[in-house]
Design a protein around this motif. Structure first.
Motif, mmCIF file in Angstrom:
data_model
loop_
_atom_site.group_PDB
_atom_site.id
_atom_site.type_symbol
_atom_site.label_atom_id
_atom_site.label_comp_id
_atom_site.label_asym_id
_atom_site.label_seq_id
_atom_site.Cartn_x
_atom_site.Cartn_y
_atom_site.Cartn_z
ATOM 1 N N SER C 177 16.623 76.471 26.681
ATOM 2 C CA SER C 177 16.110 77.340 28.049
ATOM 3 C C SER C 177 16.840 77.622 29.115
ATOM 4 C CB SER C 177 14.605 77.019 27.687
ATOM 5 O OG SER C 177 14.130 76.186 26.449
ATOM 6 N N TYR C 183 16.726 81.528 24.152
ATOM 7 C CA TYR C 183 15.406 80.712 24.330
ATOM 8 C C TYR C 183 15.125 81.000 26.172
ATOM 9 C CZ TYR C 183 15.607 77.091 20.392
ATOM 10 O OH TYR C 183 15.863 77.096 19.109
ATOM 11 N N ASN C 185 14.964 83.382 27.347
ATOM 12 C CA ASN C 185 13.639 84.667 27.190
ATOM 13 C C ASN C 185 12.397 84.181 27.034
ATOM 14 O OD1 ASN C 185 14.453 87.102 28.264
ATOM 15 N ND2 ASN C 185 15.914 86.782 26.207
ATOM 16 N N ARG C 186 11.913 83.901 26.008
ATOM 17 C CA ARG C 186 11.521 82.635 25.044
ATOM 18 C C ARG C 186 10.776 81.752 26.551
ATOM 19 N NH1 ARG C 186 10.335 77.651 22.486
ATOM 20 N NH2 ARG C 186 9.065 78.107 20.189
ATOM 21 N N PHE C 187 10.846 80.891 27.157
ATOM 22 C CA PHE C 187 10.865 80.261 28.362
ATOM 23 C C PHE C 187 9.907 81.503 28.975
ATOM 24 C CE2 PHE C 187 11.115 78.514 32.750
ATOM 25 C CZ PHE C 187 10.672 77.118 31.980
ATOM 26 N N ILE C 189 9.103 84.455 28.276
ATOM 27 C CA ILE C 189 7.497 84.682 28.040
ATOM 28 C C ILE C 189 6.485 83.745 27.992
ATOM 29 C CG2 ILE C 189 6.347 85.833 26.370
ATOM 30 C CD1 ILE C 189 9.356 86.741 24.900
ATOM 31 N N TYR C 190 6.895 82.555 27.633
ATOM 32 C CA TYR C 190 5.727 81.567 27.288
ATOM 33 C C TYR C 190 5.139 80.909 29.064
ATOM 34 C CZ TYR C 190 5.183 79.575 23.124
ATOM 35 O OH TYR C 190 5.005 79.687 21.917
ATOM 36 N N THR C 191 5.972 81.129 29.942
ATOM 37 C CA THR C 191 5.830 80.646 31.570
ATOM 38 C C THR C 191 5.883 81.512 32.399
ATOM 39 O OG1 THR C 191 8.220 80.102 32.227
ATOM 40 C CG2 THR C 191 7.098 78.469 30.509
ATOM 41 N N GLY C 192 6.367 83.158 32.141
ATOM 42 C CA GLY C 192 6.210 83.918 32.970
ATOM 43 C C GLY C 192 7.164 84.162 33.861
#
Lengths: 219, 219, 219, 219
Positions: C177, C183, C185-187, C189-192
């Motif tokens: 991440s 990863y 970006n994924r982080f 998206i999840y956490t803002g």
DNA sequence: GATGAATGAGGTTTCATTCAT
DNA sequence: GATGAATGAAACCTCATTCAT
């Protein structure tokens, strides 16, 4: 003889080293052909550095040609002995055939090398090599036939030089049949038997018969 | 026969293109040998892109083998005609020799290609090629000699398969003498004359004599 | 450990050069992935010729694997230190998480390389790499959990090996991440929040809580 | 959602054809990865010409992205169902884990595709894909955890978004362990057993324990 | 709409040869 | 004399993409 294709440094090397280099070179060239042989590998297998290799030979081609010279001189020395005898042509022929068969085991690599040359594509080099390799032995062949002609051992209406050429072609291809992949297969396809499985005596006798009548023709 | 070594796309190409590619390929392989031949050059000379070349043939080797097939089938078709006749062996032999001489002008590249193969170093490929090239023609040769044996046209104590092999060796090397650099030089060294300068009639007659007595041997 | 994938010549190179090549290689592979990495570029950036590159490594793959080895050994050396301590599991875990965050800045390329491997498509190579990379560290992980189990620091009904696997998965994905595009970006998206903007302390504490006792477990 | 990456012609194609193309594309991309996948092969296997393929998609990348969209939407639809229920978090978690295991058999290729994406090197594309793939499901994850927080099913001091992230990481890596070469090997190295040999029930229970209360948390 | 023949840039790899030490 | 590290041109082969039919 051929012009020498090695540098002076090579002459100064020990005999042992000279032998090793040529032996290894011949092996590599015989096994892989000129193009696929690798000069760096030859140097390594001969136990010298590639730098030294180039102190001895200017180019890959020069090494190749020198290997050829070595191999061919050994091949022809066997043949020469036979020509020096006083035997009648047919006896000489038999000896030549037997020598050919024997060579094939002992000097397989030299023969492969010779085979490699016969497919030479660089016409300049082809000329050079042919001259160097065939020159001496052809003269002996021709002389031998000419003598036979004088003795009446051969048809009188036979051109001795063409005769010699045909005869040598037969022996050369026989030799190839023992050691060169393509010719060996070809032999098997024609005869149904691998050349090494066939009784050598039969090959000798049959080839003798094939050429014999040509020799002792009488009306 | 050999398995086909071209892709389906090649079959779909126009005949003109197929011919052009093989012709150009044969020329390149004949002139430079397998290793030194350059596919990019072949593609360019054939007027197609290298990408398309690889749509037609998977590898350089496949192109090579296909060129071989084409060349050898043309070479053997000439020979086959002769074998189909009802002529006596000696007449057939004469025809074969004359055909050999003629071939040498018309199909020089095919013969060079054949010569190239005879020095093959990859033993697997050597086997494949030998089988494909020599298979059919050897059977015809042997049958022809076997028939002659039955007719009493040949010495009864002659092994027909070895006989066929020797005979073909003579013709093959003669063929090479017309077009392959090394053999041509060799011919000149033996005979003193370039093969093209020599009266063809003489070659034919002399070679016939060389093999003839073998045929009609009588005590 | 993995079998070495470099040639002897590479061992003989100066340390400086070896480092440079691996560093440049890792950078290229990390940035573009195995397929898009270009050996010529690596050679140029490392200040050596392409020919020399191939004196050092037989294939692109060998260079890749050697880069992996280098990168992974550095990554695992950091981890190993932590495992050698006598800390309780939870303390070790905290140290591991902090090390993971720190690694991500210092050794971003090694982590990218590791990420690249986790999407390996060649199953044979996947096996090889997994064995080489995960072998040692997995044993340490498992031993560490097994010890904790003996000490009563972990639920007694927990399988230590699966536990270790889950734990490492959390750390590995956290690591990704920080440095791997997807990863990261994924982080976000999840956490803002971008991982670099988030207070590291918060990540550490939250992850510790998550593994410590995510759900309110009651006896 | 992602911007559409197919041309209008693709919309006009029959559903059967659309499905076939995507199915075949997914298979190829999953098996070989983006770089090694061959668009000509995909067209052939889908039963259309390469020309038509380019009438449907402007580039290889567009086809890839469209395959991703298809695959990911199928993957997330399974998950969505679970989120729609009123179950308590721990029950949902169990369902998610079981769904994950099931997916791995049925939708192996989609998961491989997802795995491929997680190693994306083009940061622009990584952002695009992450947004499209993780967007919706992350919101559901987070909402689900936030609700659980309100209900007191989760530690009150836990950040719901990070919690969701960690949880999904565990599920994602588990999923990969079933179908992706590297992760599968990794699983075996940690646990000593191939994932398919291990009793699924054990995996489910152990993972549940891990997230439920790995460490013996005490107030 | 549909075809598939055709393109050609670009990447990996080899090896004869050089040259500083 | 001897070394061997270093060079780089050149060859084979792949595959995304185009376009005439």
């Amino acid at each position: 003889m051929m012009e020498k294709r090695y540098k002076e440094a090579f002459e100064r090397a020990t005999d042992e080293r000279k032998q090793k280099i040529l032996e290894v070179g011949i092996e590599e060239f015989a096994a892989k052909g000129y193009e696929n042989a690798n000069i760096n590998v030859i140097a390594k297998n001969a136990g010298i550095s590639i730098g030294l290799m180039y102190k001895y030979f200017s180019t890959k081609e020069d090494l190749f040609v020198t290997c050829i010279e070595q191999g061919m001189s050994i091949l022809s020395s066997t043949i020469d002995e036979i020509f020096q005898s006083d035997d009648k042509l047919l006896v000489k022929a038999e000896k030549l055939i037997r020598a050919t068969c024997r060579q094939s085991r002992k000097n397989a690599n030299y023969i492969k090398l010779y085979n490699e040359i016969t497919a030479e594509h660089d016409s300049k080099r082809a000329m050079l090599l042919a001259q160097a390799i065939e020159g001496a032995s052809s003269r002996k062949y021709v002389k031998c036939i000419t003598d036979a002609l004088a003795n009446g051992d051969v048809r009188q209406d036979m051109d001795p030089r063409l005769f010699a050429y045909f005869l040598d072609n037969l022996l050369t291809t026989l030799q190839f049949s023992f050691v060169c992949d393509y010719y060996r297969n070809r032999f098997m396809i024609y005869t149904g038997v691998d050349v090494e499985e066939m009784n050598e005596e039969q090959i000798v006798r049959q080839l003798l018969k094939f050429i014999e009548s040509a020799f002792t023709f009488e009306k």
